[in-house]
Design a protein around this motif. Structure first.
Motif, short mmCIF file in Angstrom:
data_model
loop_
_atom_site.label_atom_id
_atom_site.label_comp_id
_atom_site.label_asym_id
_atom_site.label_seq_id
_atom_site.Cartn_x
_atom_site.Cartn_y
_atom_site.Cartn_z
N ARG A 105 10.89 -35.48 -36.24
CA ARG A 105 11.77 -34.64 -36.19
C ARG A 105 12.39 -34.27 -37.61
O ARG A 105 13.05 -33.16 -37.93
N PHE A 106 12.29 -35.04 -38.62
CA PHE A 106 12.70 -34.81 -39.98
C PHE A 106 11.61 -34.27 -40.77
O PHE A 106 11.80 -34.23 -42.33
N ALA A 107 10.20 -34.11 -40.18
CA ALA A 107 9.22 -33.68 -41.21
C ALA A 107 9.53 -32.21 -42.03
O ALA A 107 9.18 -32.30 -43.22
N ALA A 108 10.13 -31.31 -41.27
CA ALA A 108 10.27 -30.28 -42.01
C ALA A 108 11.36 -30.33 -43.16
O ALA A 108 11.00 -29.78 -44.19
N ARG A 109 12.52 -31.31 -42.86
CA ARG A 109 13.44 -31.38 -43.88
C ARG A 109 12.74 -32.24 -45.04
O ARG A 109 12.84 -31.94 -46.16
N ARG A 110 11.76 -33.12 -44.92
CA ARG A 110 11.39 -33.80 -45.94
C ARG A 110 10.02 -33.01 -46.80
O ARG A 110 10.46 -33.23 -47.88
N VAL A 111 9.38 -32.13 -46.03
CA VAL A 111 8.58 -31.23 -46.64
C VAL A 111 9.47 -30.29 -47.81
O VAL A 111 9.26 -30.06 -48.87
N LEU A 150 12.26 -30.71 -48.73
CA LEU A 150 12.89 -31.52 -50.10
C LEU A 150 11.97 -31.80 -51.21
O LEU A 150 12.12 -31.55 -52.32
N ALA A 151 10.72 -32.21 -50.45
CA ALA A 151 9.61 -32.38 -51.50
C ALA A 151 9.08 -31.16 -52.21
O ALA A 151 8.73 -31.39 -53.62
N SER A 196 13.88 -36.77 -50.79
CA SER A 196 12.90 -36.51 -49.98
C SER A 196 12.13 -37.99 -49.46
O SER A 196 11.59 -38.24 -48.66
N TRP A 197 12.42 -38.93 -50.47
CA TRP A 197 11.85 -40.17 -49.97
C TRP A 197 12.76 -41.09 -49.15
O TRP A 197 12.22 -41.88 -48.37
N ALA A 198 14.14 -40.59 -49.12
CA ALA A 198 14.86 -41.32 -48.10
C ALA A 198 15.10 -40.77 -46.80
O ALA A 198 15.77 -41.29 -46.01
N VAL A 199 14.80 -39.46 -46.52
CA VAL A 199 14.89 -38.86 -45.26
C VAL A 199 13.89 -40.03 -44.41
O VAL A 199 12.97 -40.46 -44.45
N PRO A 200 14.68 -40.23 -42.99
CA PRO A 200 13.79 -41.12 -42.02
C PRO A 200 12.35 -40.65 -41.65
O PRO A 200 12.46 -39.55 -41.61
N HIS A 201 11.63 -41.63 -41.58
CA HIS A 201 10.24 -41.25 -41.37
C HIS A 201 9.93 -41.06 -39.75
O HIS A 201 9.20 -42.09 -39.08
N GLN A 202 10.53 -40.02 -39.39
CA GLN A 202 10.23 -39.74 -37.94
C GLN A 202 9.85 -38.29 -37.98
O GLN A 202 10.13 -37.39 -38.88
N ALA A 229 4.34 -36.10 -48.44
CA ALA A 229 4.88 -34.95 -49.12
C ALA A 229 5.91 -35.67 -50.37
O ALA A 229 5.77 -35.06 -51.62
N PRO A 230 6.44 -36.52 -50.03
CA PRO A 230 7.24 -37.10 -51.29
C PRO A 230 6.24 -37.78 -52.34
O PRO A 230 6.56 -37.69 -53.74
#
Length: 131
Positions: free
Chosen positions: A101-107, A109-110, A93-99, A31-32
């Motif tokens: 449970r943070f997938a929705a937050r990462r997407v 932000l992306a 979006s790149w800095a969100v931890p790669h776990q 996503a990032p």
């Protein structure tokens, strides 16, 4: 200790296993990366258009040129601030931890990064008093 204590296996000296929330996400970079491929060129095009837009009023003079210049300065400032916000969201979006449970937050932000560029460009176009 009572039977109802919340210590779990701490009496045996073992630590509890990592829950499913902390499992690594092997696709965390997708996503990032897509967001970067879309956001960076979009931002550069918006910046280029904003920088070249004063040529729209090259033949203007007097009050029209004054009005255009004043509104363009406000729009240019808004464009820069919005693009810096989009860059910060992209970096986040790149800095969100790669776990997982943070997938929705990462997407989220992306997706927000290119959307921020679009909203910023629309705001720039609306703020400038075109001749």
């Amino acid at each position: 200790m009572s039977e109802n204590s919340q210590d779990g296996d701490s009496e045996n000296g073992s630590t509890p296993a990592a829950g499913p929330d902390e499992t690594p996400d092997p696709r965390a970079w997708i996503a990032p990366l897509i967001s970067s491929v879309v956001t960076v060129p979009l931002g550069l095009l918006a910046l280029l258009y904003g920088a070249l837009s004063p040529m729209e009023c090259d033949s203007c003079n007097g009050a029209v040129a004054e009005r255009f210049h004043d509104s363009w300065m406000i729009g240019w400032t808004v464009l820069w601030i919005g693009l810096l916000i989009a860059l910060a969201v992209l970096i986040a979006s790149w800095a969100v931890p790669h776990q997982l449970r943070f997938a929705a937050r990462r997407v989220g932000l992306a997706l927000a990064a290119p959307a921020t560029v679009g909203v910023t460009f629309v705001a720039f176009m609306a703020l400038v008093d075109w001749p």
